[in-house]
Design an enzyme around this catalytic site. Structure first.
Site, PDB file in Angstrom:
ATOM      1  N   GLY A  12      11.300  -0.817 -48.889  1.00  0.00           N
ATOM      2  CA  GLY A  12      12.042  -0.657 -50.153  1.00  0.00           C
ATOM      3  C   GLY A  12      11.182  -0.419 -51.375  1.00  0.00           C
ATOM      4  O   GLY A  12      11.636  -0.627 -52.495  1.00  0.00           O
ATOM      5  N   SER A  13       9.952   0.089 -51.172  1.00  0.00           N
ATOM      6  CA  SER A  13       9.099   0.275 -52.356  1.00  0.00           C
ATOM      7  C   SER A  13       9.608   1.405 -53.248  1.00  0.00           C
ATOM      8  O   SER A  13       9.439   1.352 -54.470  1.00  0.00           O
ATOM      9  CB  SER A  13       7.642   0.499 -51.962  1.00  0.00           C
ATOM     10  OG  SER A  13       7.453   1.764 -51.398  1.00  0.00           O
ATOM     11  N   ASN A  14      10.231   2.429 -52.669  1.00  0.00           N
ATOM     12  CA  ASN A  14      10.797   3.493 -53.517  1.00  0.00           C
ATOM     13  C   ASN A  14      11.994   2.983 -54.299  1.00  0.00           C
ATOM     14  O   ASN A  14      12.187   3.345 -55.458  1.00  0.00           O
ATOM     15  CB  ASN A  14      11.186   4.711 -52.670  1.00  0.00           C
ATOM     16  CG  ASN A  14       9.999   5.620 -52.429  1.00  0.00           C
ATOM     17  OD1 ASN A  14       9.540   6.296 -53.341  1.00  0.00           O
ATOM     18  ND2 ASN A  14       9.482   5.612 -51.200  1.00  0.00           N
ATOM     19  N   LYS A  91      18.698   6.529 -40.978  1.00  0.00           N
ATOM     20  CA  LYS A  91      19.884   6.909 -40.226  1.00  0.00           C
ATOM     21  C   LYS A  91      20.525   8.109 -40.904  1.00  0.00           C
ATOM     22  O   LYS A  91      20.477   8.223 -42.119  1.00  0.00           O
ATOM     23  CB  LYS A  91      20.851   5.727 -40.227  1.00  0.00           C
ATOM     24  CG  LYS A  91      21.875   5.804 -39.170  1.00  0.00           C
ATOM     25  CD  LYS A  91      22.765   4.596 -39.180  1.00  0.00           C
ATOM     26  CE  LYS A  91      24.058   4.805 -38.447  1.00  0.00           C
ATOM     27  NZ  LYS A  91      24.301   6.025 -37.781  1.00  0.00           N
ATOM     28  N   ASN A 107      17.211  12.790 -51.202  1.00  0.00           N
ATOM     29  CA  ASN A 107      16.342  12.040 -50.297  1.00  0.00           C
ATOM     30  C   ASN A 107      14.895  12.273 -50.710  1.00  0.00           C
ATOM     31  O   ASN A 107      14.567  13.326 -51.244  1.00  0.00           O
ATOM     32  CB  ASN A 107      16.549  12.551 -48.862  1.00  0.00           C
ATOM     33  CG  ASN A 107      15.653  11.843 -47.856  1.00  0.00           C
ATOM     34  OD1 ASN A 107      15.528  10.612 -47.867  1.00  0.00           O
ATOM     35  ND2 ASN A 107      15.002  12.603 -46.981  1.00  0.00           N
ATOM     36  N   HIS A 109      11.103  12.558 -49.122  1.00  0.00           N
ATOM     37  CA  HIS A 109      10.418  12.749 -47.832  1.00  0.00           C
ATOM     38  C   HIS A 109       8.909  12.794 -48.092  1.00  0.00           C
ATOM     39  O   HIS A 109       8.464  13.451 -49.029  1.00  0.00           O
ATOM     40  CB  HIS A 109      10.887  14.067 -47.197  1.00  0.00           C
ATOM     41  CG  HIS A 109      10.344  14.261 -45.822  1.00  0.00           C
ATOM     42  ND1 HIS A 109      10.877  13.629 -44.714  1.00  0.00           N
ATOM     43  CD2 HIS A 109       9.289  14.985 -45.373  1.00  0.00           C
ATOM     44  CE1 HIS A 109      10.175  13.976 -43.646  1.00  0.00           C
ATOM     45  NE2 HIS A 109       9.215  14.792 -44.014  1.00  0.00           N
ATOM     46  N   ASP A 150      16.701  16.773 -43.261  1.00  0.00           N
ATOM     47  CA  ASP A 150      15.619  17.298 -44.113  1.00  0.00           C
ATOM     48  C   ASP A 150      15.748  18.786 -44.441  1.00  0.00           C
ATOM     49  O   ASP A 150      14.756  19.440 -44.723  1.00  0.00           O
ATOM     50  CB  ASP A 150      14.241  17.058 -43.451  1.00  0.00           C
ATOM     51  CG  ASP A 150      13.956  15.583 -43.257  1.00  0.00           C
ATOM     52  OD1 ASP A 150      14.515  14.765 -44.011  1.00  0.00           O
ATOM     53  OD2 ASP A 150      13.177  15.254 -42.355  1.00  0.00           O
ATOM     54  N   GLU A 179       5.305   9.469 -54.542  1.00  0.00           N
ATOM     55  CA  GLU A 179       6.747   9.257 -54.352  1.00  0.00           C
ATOM     56  C   GLU A 179       7.310   8.364 -55.450  1.00  0.00           C
ATOM     57  O   GLU A 179       8.399   8.610 -55.971  1.00  0.00           O
ATOM     58  CB  GLU A 179       7.020   8.592 -52.995  1.00  0.00           C
ATOM     59  CG  GLU A 179       6.728   9.458 -51.791  1.00  0.00           C
ATOM     60  CD  GLU A 179       7.086   8.732 -50.502  1.00  0.00           C
ATOM     61  OE1 GLU A 179       8.190   8.187 -50.404  1.00  0.00           O
ATOM     62  OE2 GLU A 179       6.240   8.703 -49.588  1.00  0.00           O
TER      63      GLU A 179
HETATM   64  C1  GRF Z   1       8.727   6.681 -47.801  1.00  0.00           C
HETATM   65  O1  GRF Z   1       7.506   7.230 -47.415  1.00  0.00           O
HETATM   66  C2  GRF Z   1       9.786   7.750 -47.870  1.00  0.00           C
HETATM   67  O2  GRF Z   1       9.314   8.988 -48.255  1.00  0.00           O
HETATM   68  C3  GRF Z   1      10.254   7.821 -46.455  1.00  0.00           C
HETATM   69  O3  GRF Z   1      10.234   6.500 -45.991  1.00  0.00           O
HETATM   70  C4  GRF Z   1       9.278   5.752 -46.737  1.00  0.00           C
HETATM   71  C5  GRF Z   1      10.001   4.589 -47.323  1.00  0.00           C
HETATM   72  O4  GRF Z   1       9.137   3.668 -47.923  1.00  0.00           O
HETATM   73  N1  GRF Z   1      11.521   8.529 -46.361  1.00  0.00           N
HETATM   74  P1  GRF Z   1       9.736   2.480 -48.777  1.00  0.00           P
HETATM   75  O5  GRF Z   1      10.721   1.732 -47.910  1.00  0.00           O
HETATM   76  O6  GRF Z   1      10.414   3.084 -49.978  1.00  0.00           O
HETATM   77  O7  GRF Z   1       8.583   1.621 -49.164  1.00  0.00           O
END
Ligand code: GRF
Length: 196
Positions: A12-14, A91, A107, A109, A150, A179
């Site tokens: 969940g870092s993003n 998913k 999304n 990626h 994608d 990201e």
């Molecule tokens: C990220 O690298 C994102 O691009 C990919 O999955 C990873 C998720 O990382 N789709 P986080 O859970 O947000 O840390």
């Protein structure tokens, strides 16, 4: 105002980067709900600590896929969702959900699509494939989500150099930093458009 539902499966870092950017940069958006198919997802714990409603919804909790999809749609509607961010969601979203939010699902990626995308291209698989192919650069892509993996239109990309001594892990760390800036910057643009 963007009312964002974040879907995440992993740490969940993003999601966290987006949450913090919305506050720090005064982005006209609110993360109204976080949904994960993984009960152990860090995104759920983080959401709870931020006071954001967090739901574990997985096919295994329902007898048939329709019920699962209905529950997901109900949850999205209950929070007034008008924008969806997939932030490490492992998913495929159901097509009914995709149809309910046309051009409103994005999304992130961890590679430069259209290369290194598609089934099986997630996590370290992506970074290993980039290194094994001898690429000189990689990066992050934000794209619209459609019914194929994608393959939705690309919204933005940012590159990072692949160095000779990079491992999948060091490359992943570099891409992740990018990201964390790219995703909020795109959400900001959508929020400005929706404020017009
Ligand atoms: C990220 O690298 C994102 O691009 C990919 O999955 C990873 C998720 O990382 N789709 P986080 O859970 O947000 O840390």
């Amino acid at each position: 105002m963007l009312n964002i539902a974040v879907f995440a499966s992993g740490r969940g870092s993003n999601f966290e980067a987006l949450y913090r950017a919305i506050i720090d940069q005064h982005i006209l958006a609110k993360i109204v709900v976080v949904i994960s198919n993984n009960s152990a997802s860090g995104a759920l714990t983080l959401a709870q600590s931020f006071g954001i409603p967090a739901y574990h919804l997985s096919q295994r909790q329902f007898q048939d896929p329709k019920m699962y999809q209905q529950k997901t749609l109900e949850t999205l509607r209950a929070f007034g969702t008008n924008f969806i961010v997939l932030a490490g969601y492992m998913k495929k979203l159901d097509s009914e959900i995709i149809r309910e939010f046309p051009n409103r699902i994005i999304n992130i990626h961890p590679a430069l699509l259209p290369k290194y995308g598609g089934k099986g291209m997630f996590g370290m698989n992506v970074h290993s494939a980039v290194i094994n192919a001898g690429e000189r650069e990689s990066g992050a892509t934000v794209h619209f989500v459609n019914e194929a993996y994608d393959e939705g239109n690309i919204i933005a990309q940012q590159t990072v150099p692949v160095d000779a001594n990079d491992t999948p892990e060091t490359l992943a760390a570099k891409v992740l930093q990018v990201e964390h800036r790219l995703l909020p910057s795109i959400v900001k643009i959508f929020s400005e458009q929706s404020a017009k």
